[in-house]
Design a protein around this motif. Structure first.
Motif, PDB file in Angstrom:
ATOM      1  N   HIS A 150     -18.722  -1.897   2.341  1.00 54.09           N
ATOM      2  CA  HIS A 150     -17.330  -2.573   2.761  1.00 54.09           C
ATOM      3  C   HIS A 150     -16.210  -2.077   2.265  1.00 54.09           C
ATOM      4  N   ARG A 151     -15.050  -2.051   2.920  1.00 48.06           N
ATOM      5  CA  ARG A 151     -13.876  -1.317   2.328  1.00 48.06           C
ATOM      6  C   ARG A 151     -13.360  -2.323   1.097  1.00 48.06           C
ATOM      7  N   LEU A 152     -12.773  -1.857   0.065  1.00 46.89           N
ATOM      8  CA  LEU A 152     -12.404  -2.369  -1.045  1.00 46.89           C
ATOM      9  C   LEU A 152     -10.991  -3.358  -0.687  1.00 46.89           C
ATOM     10  N   GLN A 153     -10.801  -4.285  -1.331  1.00 46.04           N
ATOM     11  CA  GLN A 153      -9.761  -5.233  -1.005  1.00 46.04           C
ATOM     12  C   GLN A 153      -8.515  -4.660  -1.854  1.00 46.04           C
ATOM     13  N   GLY A 154      -7.381  -4.474  -1.226  1.00 53.25           N
ATOM     14  CA  GLY A 154      -6.067  -3.779  -1.576  1.00 53.25           C
ATOM     15  C   GLY A 154      -6.057  -2.510  -1.527  1.00 53.25           C
ATOM     16  N   PHE A 155      -6.794  -1.746  -0.779  1.00 60.79           N
ATOM     17  CA  PHE A 155      -6.934  -0.477  -0.545  1.00 60.79           C
ATOM     18  C   PHE A 155      -5.536   0.094   0.090  1.00 60.79           C
ATOM     19  N   THR A 156      -5.453  -0.317   1.141  1.00 61.05           N
ATOM     20  CA  THR A 156      -4.070  -0.156   1.929  1.00 61.05           C
ATOM     21  C   THR A 156      -2.700  -0.252   1.262  1.00 61.05           C
ATOM     22  N   ARG A 157      -2.768  -1.464   0.505  1.00 62.01           N
ATOM     23  CA  ARG A 157      -1.582  -1.810  -0.455  1.00 62.01           C
ATOM     24  C   ARG A 157      -1.274  -0.943  -1.476  1.00 62.01           C
ATOM     25  N   PHE A 158      -2.259  -0.625  -2.124  1.00 67.28           N
ATOM     26  CA  PHE A 158      -2.366   0.081  -3.570  1.00 67.28           C
ATOM     27  C   PHE A 158      -2.667   1.604  -3.505  1.00 67.28           C
ATOM     28  N   GLY A 159      -3.267   1.962  -2.466  1.00 66.06           N
ATOM     29  CA  GLY A 159      -3.677   3.420  -2.434  1.00 66.06           C
ATOM     30  C   GLY A 159      -2.802   4.562  -2.951  1.00 66.06           C
ATOM     31  N   GLY A 160      -1.587   4.418  -2.218  1.00 65.03           N
ATOM     32  CA  GLY A 160      -0.691   5.634  -2.331  1.00 65.03           C
ATOM     33  C   GLY A 160       0.043   5.722  -3.865  1.00 65.03           C
ATOM     34  N   ILE A 161       0.496   4.220  -4.246  1.00 60.41           N
ATOM     35  CA  ILE A 161       0.738   4.082  -5.742  1.00 60.41           C
ATOM     36  C   ILE A 161      -0.332   4.624  -6.676  1.00 60.41           C
ATOM     37  N   CYS A 162      -1.423   4.360  -6.585  1.00 65.12           N
ATOM     38  CA  CYS A 162      -2.625   4.715  -7.250  1.00 65.12           C
ATOM     39  C   CYS A 162      -2.819   6.257  -7.307  1.00 65.12           C
ATOM     40  N   ALA A 163      -2.687   6.806  -6.365  1.00 63.91           N
ATOM     41  CA  ALA A 163      -2.813   8.175  -6.099  1.00 63.91           C
ATOM     42  C   ALA A 163      -1.717   9.010  -6.971  1.00 63.91           C
ATOM     43  N   ALA A 164      -0.495   8.252  -6.893  1.00 58.09           N
ATOM     44  CA  ALA A 164       0.527   9.310  -7.653  1.00 58.09           C
ATOM     45  C   ALA A 164       0.593   8.968  -9.138  1.00 58.09           C
ATOM     46  N   ALA A 165       0.068   7.811  -9.237  1.00 54.62           N
ATOM     47  CA  ALA A 165      -0.397   7.544 -10.872  1.00 54.62           C
ATOM     48  C   ALA A 165      -1.546   8.320 -11.386  1.00 54.62           C
ATOM     49  N   THR A 166      -2.532   8.493 -10.586  1.00 51.59           N
ATOM     50  CA  THR A 166      -3.713   9.401 -10.790  1.00 51.59           C
ATOM     51  C   THR A 166      -3.201  10.948 -11.188  1.00 51.59           C
ATOM     52  N   VAL A 167      -2.355  11.398 -10.310  1.00 49.49           N
ATOM     53  CA  VAL A 167      -1.704  12.736 -10.390  1.00 49.49           C
ATOM     54  C   VAL A 167      -1.062  12.993 -11.990  1.00 49.49           C
ATOM     55  N   LEU A 168      -0.079  11.682 -12.061  1.00 44.01           N
ATOM     56  CA  LEU A 168       0.421  11.822 -13.351  1.00 44.01           C
ATOM     57  C   LEU A 168      -0.454  11.734 -14.601  1.00 44.01           C
ATOM     58  N   GLU A 227      -8.620  -2.118  10.123  1.00 39.53           N
ATOM     59  CA  GLU A 227      -8.338  -3.238   9.563  1.00 39.53           C
ATOM     60  C   GLU A 227      -9.572  -4.371  10.234  1.00 39.53           C
ATOM     61  N   THR A 228     -10.214  -4.154  10.995  1.00 42.08           N
ATOM     62  CA  THR A 228     -11.158  -5.014  11.529  1.00 42.08           C
ATOM     63  C   THR A 228     -12.588  -4.637  10.602  1.00 42.08           C
ATOM     64  N   GLN A 229     -12.725  -3.908   9.917  1.00 42.32           N
ATOM     65  CA  GLN A 229     -13.844  -3.417   9.293  1.00 42.32           C
ATOM     66  C   GLN A 229     -14.014  -4.652   8.110  1.00 42.32           C
ATOM     67  N   PRO A 230     -15.374  -4.786   7.587  1.00 38.78           N
ATOM     68  CA  PRO A 230     -15.619  -5.853   6.700  1.00 38.78           C
ATOM     69  C   PRO A 230     -15.006  -5.530   5.333  1.00 38.78           C
ATOM     70  N   GLU A 231     -14.536  -6.497   4.852  1.00 40.96           N
ATOM     71  CA  GLU A 231     -13.740  -6.225   3.375  1.00 40.96           C
ATOM     72  C   GLU A 231     -14.517  -6.864   2.323  1.00 40.96           C
ATOM     73  N   SER A 232     -14.561  -6.110   1.139  1.00 38.02           N
ATOM     74  CA  SER A 232     -15.422  -6.525   0.036  1.00 38.02           C
ATOM     75  C   SER A 232     -14.725  -7.435  -0.691  1.00 38.02           C
ATOM     76  N   SER A 233     -15.312  -8.043  -1.840  1.00 36.23           N
ATOM     77  CA  SER A 233     -14.936  -8.941  -2.372  1.00 36.23           C
ATOM     78  C   SER A 233     -14.479  -8.289  -3.940  1.00 36.23           C
ATOM     79  N   LYS A 234     -14.949  -6.888  -3.751  1.00 29.90           N
ATOM     80  CA  LYS A 234     -14.494  -5.928  -4.983  1.00 29.90           C
ATOM     81  C   LYS A 234     -12.970  -5.522  -4.655  1.00 29.90           C
ATOM     82  N   LYS A 235     -12.348  -5.152  -6.024  1.00 30.70           N
ATOM     83  CA  LYS A 235     -10.718  -4.998  -5.838  1.00 30.70           C
ATOM     84  C   LYS A 235     -10.768  -3.643  -6.162  1.00 30.70           C
ATOM     85  N   PHE A 236      -9.965  -2.882  -5.279  1.00 27.73           N
ATOM     86  CA  PHE A 236      -9.499  -1.489  -5.244  1.00 27.73           C
ATOM     87  C   PHE A 236      -8.927  -1.201  -6.681  1.00 27.73           C
TER      88      PHE A 236
END
Length: 148
Positions: free
Chosen positions: A110-128, A24-33
């Motif tokens: 830098h890590r992408l904004q929203g990765f921790t919030r949307f990563g799991g949902i997007c992974a499930a959607a990707t599989v589908l 969480e202390t890593q710098p966050e990008s302005s780019k959205k996940f």
């Protein structure tokens, strides 16, 4: 010898509170996940997510390979075009896995904004979506094989 290892101790708490704070202390990008993921999922073969994240050389290479493959297939050279499109397709799937694992970051690393919030949902959607594409490909392939 395997009885000497305490596997519970070995695998317990592999992701600690200290690891979470470090992430969480890593710098966050302005780019959205979500934007990068959507681009990779729907426009991945042309390298759209790579353009978005700032990886221009590989984005141009990916776009060029895809376009060359399509042009070769249109010109009646499927033996040359299909391998190019296949490589780009595999590359797109690898890009999706890199995004979903948090490994793919922006150009400044830098890590992408929203990765921790949307990563799991997007992974499930990707599989589908990938399973859906596989089913469509199987239906089209078997239909064309039966038809002639």
């Amino acid at each position: 010898m395997p009885a000497d290892y305490d596997l519970d101790e070995l695998y317990a708490n592999t992701y600690t509170e200290q690891d979470r704070r470090a992430f969480e202390t890593q710098p966050e990008s302005s780019k959205k996940f979500l934007v990068a993921w959507s681009l990779a999922l729907f426009l991945g073969p042309i390298g759209a997510q790579r353009y978005y994240l700032g990886y221009l050389p590989t984005a141009v290479l990916k776009t060029s390979m895809f376009c060359a493959g399509v042009v070769l297939m249109i010109l009646g050279l499927p033996n040359a075009g299909l391998p190019l499109v296949g490589v780009v397709g595999a590359w797109t799937i690898v890009d999706l896995f890199l995004l979903l694992s948090g490994t793919m970051r922006d150009r400044a690393d830098h890590r992408l904004q929203g990765f921790t919030r949307f990563g799991g949902i997007c992974a499930a959607a990707t599989v589908l979506v990938l399973v859906g594409w596989l089913i469509v490909a199987l239906v089209i392939g078997t239909s064309s094989g039966v038809a002639g």
